[in-house]
Motif scaffolding. Structure first.
Motif, PDB file in Angstrom:
ATOM      1  N   MET A   1       0.833  -1.193   0.000  1.00  0.00           N
ATOM      2  CA  MET A   1       0.000   0.000   0.000  1.00  0.00           C
ATOM      3  C   MET A   1       0.872   1.248   0.000  1.00  0.00           C
ATOM      4  O   MET A   1       0.573   2.211  -0.709  1.00  0.00           O
ATOM      5  CB  MET A   1      -0.900  -0.065   1.239  1.00  0.00           C
ATOM      6  N   ALA A   2       1.924   1.233   0.822  1.00  0.00           N
ATOM      7  CA  ALA A   2       2.832   2.373   0.889  1.00  0.00           C
ATOM      8  C   ALA A   2       3.520   2.558  -0.454  1.00  0.00           C
ATOM      9  O   ALA A   2       3.779   3.689  -0.887  1.00  0.00           O
ATOM     10  CB  ALA A   2       3.863   2.162   1.989  1.00  0.00           C
ATOM     11  N   SER A   3       3.825   1.447  -1.101  1.00  0.00           N
ATOM     12  CA  SER A   3       4.480   1.502  -2.394  1.00  0.00           C
ATOM     13  C   SER A   3       3.563   2.132  -3.431  1.00  0.00           C
ATOM     14  O   SER A   3       3.995   2.917  -4.286  1.00  0.00           O
ATOM     15  CB  SER A   3       4.868   0.082  -2.811  1.00  0.00           C
ATOM     16  N   ILE A   4       2.276   1.825  -3.386  1.00  0.00           N
ATOM     17  CA  ILE A   4       1.307   2.407  -4.324  1.00  0.00           C
ATOM     18  C   ILE A   4       1.176   3.898  -4.067  1.00  0.00           C
ATOM     19  O   ILE A   4       1.108   4.710  -5.008  1.00  0.00           O
ATOM     20  CB  ILE A   4      -0.055   1.697  -4.189  1.00  0.00           C
ATOM     21  N   THR A   5       1.159   4.297  -2.822  1.00  0.00           N
ATOM     22  CA  THR A   5       1.040   5.716  -2.460  1.00  0.00           C
ATOM     23  C   THR A   5       2.272   6.478  -2.949  1.00  0.00           C
ATOM     24  O   THR A   5       2.149   7.572  -3.509  1.00  0.00           O
ATOM     25  CB  THR A   5       0.903   5.857  -0.925  1.00  0.00           C
ATOM     26  N   VAL A   6       3.447   5.894  -2.759  1.00  0.00           N
ATOM     27  CA  VAL A   6       4.684   6.540  -3.202  1.00  0.00           C
ATOM     28  C   VAL A   6       4.692   6.632  -4.729  1.00  0.00           C
ATOM     29  O   VAL A   6       5.059   7.657  -5.310  1.00  0.00           O
ATOM     30  CB  VAL A   6       5.916   5.761  -2.682  1.00  0.00           C
ATOM     31  N   ARG A   7       4.275   5.545  -5.368  1.00  0.00           N
ATOM     32  CA  ARG A   7       4.250   5.540  -6.827  1.00  0.00           C
ATOM     33  C   ARG A   7       3.267   6.593  -7.361  1.00  0.00           C
ATOM     34  O   ARG A   7       3.552   7.307  -8.316  1.00  0.00           O
ATOM     35  CB  ARG A   7       3.846   4.152  -7.325  1.00  0.00           C
ATOM     36  N   THR A   8       2.104   6.720  -6.768  1.00  0.00           N
ATOM     37  CA  THR A   8       1.099   7.702  -7.178  1.00  0.00           C
ATOM     38  C   THR A   8       1.636   9.113  -6.993  1.00  0.00           C
ATOM     39  O   THR A   8       1.453   9.982  -7.848  1.00  0.00           O
ATOM     40  CB  THR A   8      -0.199   7.515  -6.355  1.00  0.00           C
ATOM     41  N   GLU A   9       2.277   9.320  -5.840  1.00  0.00           N
ATOM     42  CA  GLU A   9       2.873  10.647  -5.559  1.00  0.00           C
ATOM     43  C   GLU A   9       3.965  10.959  -6.574  1.00  0.00           C
ATOM     44  O   GLU A   9       4.073  12.085  -7.076  1.00  0.00           O
ATOM     45  CB  GLU A   9       3.434  10.682  -4.128  1.00  0.00           C
ATOM     46  N   LEU A  10       4.787   9.995  -6.922  1.00  0.00           N
ATOM     47  CA  LEU A  10       5.851  10.163  -7.904  1.00  0.00           C
ATOM     48  C   LEU A  10       5.255  10.499  -9.281  1.00  0.00           C
ATOM     49  O   LEU A  10       5.747  11.389  -9.967  1.00  0.00           O
ATOM     50  CB  LEU A  10       6.703   8.887  -7.989  1.00  0.00           C
ATOM     51  N   GLU A  11       4.199   9.822  -9.681  1.00  0.00           N
ATOM     52  CA  GLU A  11       3.545  10.104 -10.959  1.00  0.00           C
ATOM     53  C   GLU A  11       2.965  11.523 -10.971  1.00  0.00           C
ATOM     54  O   GLU A  11       3.020  12.222 -11.980  1.00  0.00           O
ATOM     55  CB  GLU A  11       2.448   9.070 -11.233  1.00  0.00           C
ATOM     56  N   ARG A  12       2.387  11.943  -9.841  1.00  0.00           N
ATOM     57  CA  ARG A  12       1.823  13.291  -9.729  1.00  0.00           C
ATOM     58  C   ARG A  12       2.923  14.333  -9.858  1.00  0.00           C
ATOM     59  O   ARG A  12       2.782  15.324 -10.589  1.00  0.00           O
ATOM     60  CB  ARG A  12       1.088  13.450  -8.399  1.00  0.00           C
ATOM     61  N   ILE A  13       4.048  14.125  -9.230  1.00  0.00           N
ATOM     62  CA  ILE A  13       5.181  15.063  -9.297  1.00  0.00           C
ATOM     63  C   ILE A  13       5.748  15.089 -10.717  1.00  0.00           C
ATOM     64  O   ILE A  13       6.057  16.154 -11.241  1.00  0.00           O
ATOM     65  CB  ILE A  13       6.254  14.683  -8.258  1.00  0.00           C
ATOM     66  N   GLN A  14       5.846  13.929 -11.361  1.00  0.00           N
ATOM     67  CA  GLN A  14       6.335  13.878 -12.740  1.00  0.00           C
ATOM     68  C   GLN A  14       5.387  14.631 -13.681  1.00  0.00           C
ATOM     69  O   GLN A  14       5.824  15.354 -14.588  1.00  0.00           O
ATOM     70  CB  GLN A  14       6.495  12.433 -13.197  1.00  0.00           C
ATOM     71  N   ALA A  15       4.099  14.482 -13.467  1.00  0.00           N
ATOM     72  CA  ALA A  15       3.105  15.190 -14.284  1.00  0.00           C
ATOM     73  C   ALA A  15       3.246  16.692 -14.082  1.00  0.00           C
ATOM     74  O   ALA A  15       3.144  17.475 -15.041  1.00  0.00           O
ATOM     75  CB  ALA A  15       1.697  14.719 -13.942  1.00  0.00           C
ATOM     76  N   GLN A  16       3.497  17.118 -12.836  1.00  0.00           N
ATOM     77  CA  GLN A  16       3.691  18.540 -12.557  1.00  0.00           C
ATOM     78  C   GLN A  16       4.958  19.048 -13.262  1.00  0.00           C
ATOM     79  O   GLN A  16       4.964  20.144 -13.820  1.00  0.00           O
ATOM     80  CB  GLN A  16       3.795  18.791 -11.047  1.00  0.00           C
ATOM     81  N   ASN A  17       6.019  18.240 -13.208  1.00  0.00           N
ATOM     82  CA  ASN A  17       7.263  18.636 -13.883  1.00  0.00           C
ATOM     83  C   ASN A  17       7.047  18.782 -15.396  1.00  0.00           C
ATOM     84  O   ASN A  17       7.574  19.696 -16.027  1.00  0.00           O
ATOM     85  CB  ASN A  17       8.374  17.626 -13.598  1.00  0.00           C
ATOM     86  N   ILE A  18       6.276  17.857 -15.970  1.00  0.00           N
ATOM     87  CA  ILE A  18       5.971  17.937 -17.401  1.00  0.00           C
ATOM     88  C   ILE A  18       5.158  19.199 -17.680  1.00  0.00           C
ATOM     89  O   ILE A  18       5.417  19.918 -18.646  1.00  0.00           O
ATOM     90  CB  ILE A  18       5.233  16.661 -17.872  1.00  0.00           C
ATOM     91  N   ASP A  19       4.175  19.509 -16.814  1.00  0.00           N
ATOM     92  CA  ASP A  19       3.363  20.720 -16.986  1.00  0.00           C
ATOM     93  C   ASP A  19       4.245  21.967 -16.899  1.00  0.00           C
ATOM     94  O   ASP A  19       4.089  22.906 -17.693  1.00  0.00           O
ATOM     95  CB  ASP A  19       2.261  20.785 -15.933  1.00  0.00           C
ATOM     96  N   ILE A  20       5.163  21.986 -15.947  1.00  0.00           N
ATOM     97  CA  ILE A  20       6.057  23.137 -15.783  1.00  0.00           C
ATOM     98  C   ILE A  20       6.958  23.261 -17.005  1.00  0.00           C
ATOM     99  O   ILE A  20       7.155  24.349 -17.546  1.00  0.00           O
ATOM    100  CB  ILE A  20       6.875  23.012 -14.477  1.00  0.00           C
ATOM    101  N   THR A  21       7.502  22.151 -17.481  1.00  0.00           N
ATOM    102  CA  THR A  21       8.369  22.161 -18.659  1.00  0.00           C
ATOM    103  C   THR A  21       7.587  22.649 -19.885  1.00  0.00           C
ATOM    104  O   THR A  21       8.076  23.476 -20.666  1.00  0.00           O
ATOM    105  CB  THR A  21       8.937  20.759 -18.918  1.00  0.00           C
TER     106      THR A  21
END
Length: 111
Positions: free
Chosen positions: A1-21
């Motif tokens: 469960m913690a791994s899924i939460t970390v993975r989801t958070e990582l995907e959200r941060i990557q999406a934000q980085n793509i939006d910023i770029t």
């Protein structure tokens, strides 16, 4: 469960980085386009100013030519007042005799 939460958070941060770029890329493209258009507008402005300066210089030349033309007309007009038959016939015996005969004819009584 913690791994899924970390993975989801990582995907959200990557999406934000793509939006910023993407935002930065779009902003950079707009800035470059704007600078290019400002440069073109500046060049067109300078061409227009040079064209106006050339037109003014040409009009000044025409103005000077007209001023000189007027001076020549004034000289000619003053010279015209000094023209007489005596001056025109001076040194020309044929014309002097002709004008004298005309004067004599004009003074003779007509029948």
């Amino acid at each position: 469960m913690a791994s899924i939460t970390v993975r989801t958070e990582l995907e959200r941060i990557q999406a934000q980085n793509i939006d910023i770029t993407n935002f930065e890329t779009t902003l950079k493209g707009f800035q470059d386009s704007f600078k290019m258009r400002v440069g073109k507008a500046r060049n067109q402005y300078e061409v227009a100013i040079k064209t106006i300066d050339t037109a003014i210089a040409n009009l000044e030349k025409v103005k000077e030519a007209m001023r000189l033309w007027t001076q020549q007309l004034d000289v000619a007009d003053r010279g015209l007042d000094e023209v007489t038959i005596r001056k025109l016939t001076k040194g020309n015996p044929t014309m002097t005799a002709h004008f004298e005969s005309l004067v004599l004819e004009a003074t003779e009584p007509t029948n």
